[in-house]
Design an enzyme around this catalytic site. Structure first.
Site, PDB file in Angstrom:
ATOM      1  CG  ASP A  73     -29.018  64.673 -43.267  1.00  0.00           C
ATOM      2  OD1 ASP A  73     -27.953  64.033 -43.420  1.00  0.00           O
ATOM      3  OD2 ASP A  73     -29.288  65.704 -43.904  1.00  0.00           O
ATOM      4  CG  ASN A 100     -23.695  51.150 -44.691  1.00  0.00           C
ATOM      5  OD1 ASN A 100     -22.847  50.648 -45.423  1.00  0.00           O
ATOM      6  ND2 ASN A 100     -24.965  51.293 -45.061  1.00  0.00           N
ATOM      7  CE1 TYR A 169     -18.420  56.515 -52.715  1.00  0.00           C
ATOM      8  CE2 TYR A 169     -16.669  55.398 -53.914  1.00  0.00           C
ATOM      9  CZ  TYR A 169     -17.699  55.366 -52.990  1.00  0.00           C
ATOM     10  OH  TYR A 169     -17.986  54.193 -52.323  1.00  0.00           O
ATOM     11  CE  LYS A 173     -17.406  55.938 -49.343  1.00  0.00           C
ATOM     12  NZ  LYS A 173     -18.171  55.654 -48.107  1.00  0.00           N
ATOM     13  CB  VAL A 202     -21.261  46.083 -52.997  1.00  0.00           C
ATOM     14  CG1 VAL A 202     -22.145  45.044 -52.314  1.00  0.00           C
ATOM     15  CG2 VAL A 202     -19.918  46.189 -52.277  1.00  0.00           C
ATOM     16  CB  THR A 204     -26.180  47.500 -53.331  1.00  0.00           C
ATOM     17  OG1 THR A 204     -25.420  48.679 -53.693  1.00  0.00           O
ATOM     18  CG2 THR A 204     -25.312  46.574 -52.492  1.00  0.00           C
TER      19      THR A 204
END
Length: 276
Positions: A73, A100, A169, A173, A202, A204
């Site tokens: 973690d 990442n 978020y 960032k 993206v 994903t």
């Protein structure tokens, strides 16, 4: 193309089947690097057959490179420290670190007045504290062994432009970019570069989670995902969402000697959707 033979890389958050971490890890291996892959769990999808980081290790080894999976973690300092100690013990050094790992979208994707303290804290703990811990451990190792290094963080276009219902978020960032710039200035004297990649949306598994968290009443998560992809693609000058391979190409460049004069940058990978 980028000649990473003899290099050792560590990529966090690499267990997703379609994620950026897997794409970056396998691309670095294609460029010649041995790659350690990390995730917080070995079974990211209990209801799906994808086995996580163990499968990424097999892919990398099939390319003729050494690899190892380490479950840790990134928001826990003791686990991060143990991860680096194990990686260095097994591989001798770490030349490239790609921070990442990111929090899974969920309850944080709400208006500010509705976001709970628990959901806000989770995003900051993984995205900000996790980035700090991984990069701190990377910088300490690279400085101590000498020879320079490459540190890559993962911000977002949301780290440059605020978006409604993404406040937690975005805050995380934006913080990653500021942290990246500061660290880059601190470690430049040691030949270590530090740069942030700032993707747009993206394609994903994260899109699945965002769709599930934000689908309006009467619309399924799958329907909302399809809408999100269509809607966002229409706003991107290049006409499509990014895929993991797009991000991996930039990570490979930043990891290489070709980028030895690039540091402290927050580089957009958004198909022209973000131009500052």
């Amino acid at each position: 193309m980028y000649g990473l033979e003899g290099k050792v890389a560590l990529v966090t958050g690499a267990g997703g089947e379609f994620g950026m971490g897997r794409g970056i890890a396998t691309r670095l291996a294609q460029e010649g690097a041995d790659v350690i892959v990390n995730d917080f769990t070995g079974t990211p999808y209990p209801d799906r057959p994808w086995p996580g980081v163990s499968a990424v290790v097999e892919e990398i080894e099939a390319l003729g490179r050494r690899s190892k999976a380490i479950i840790a973690d990134v928001s826990d300092s003791a686990q991060v420290r143990a991860m680096f100690e194990e990686a260095v013990a097994d591989f001798g050094k770490i030349d490239i670190v790609v921070s990442n790992a990111g929090s899974r979208p969920g309850g944080d994707r709400k208006p500010v007045v509705e976001v709970t303290e628990e959901d806000f804290d989770l995003v900051q703990r993984v995205n900000v504290k996790g980035t700090w811990l991984v990069c701190q451990a990377a910088a300490r190792h690279m400085i101590a062994r000498g020879g320079g290094g490459r540190i890559i963080t993962m911000s977002s276009r949301a780290g440059k432009t605020g978006t409604a219902t993404y406040a937690a978020y975005c805050a995380s960032k934006f913080a990653v970019i500021g942290f990246t710039q500061s660290l880059a200035l601190e470690v430049a004297q040691y030949g270590i570069t530090v740069n942030a990649i700032c993707p747009g949306l993206v394609d994903t598994e994260r899109v699945d989670y965002i769709a599930a968290a934000t689908a309006p009443e009467g619309q399924s998560a799958m329907e909302h995902r399809a809408f999100m992809v269509r809607d966002r693609s229409a706003t991107i000058p290049l006409g499509r969402l990014a895929v993991a391979a797009d991000i991996a190409r930039l990570a490979a460049f930043l990891s290489s000697d070709e980028a030895d004069y690039v540091t402290g940058q927050a580089i957009n990978m958004a198909g022209g959707h973000e131009v500052h």
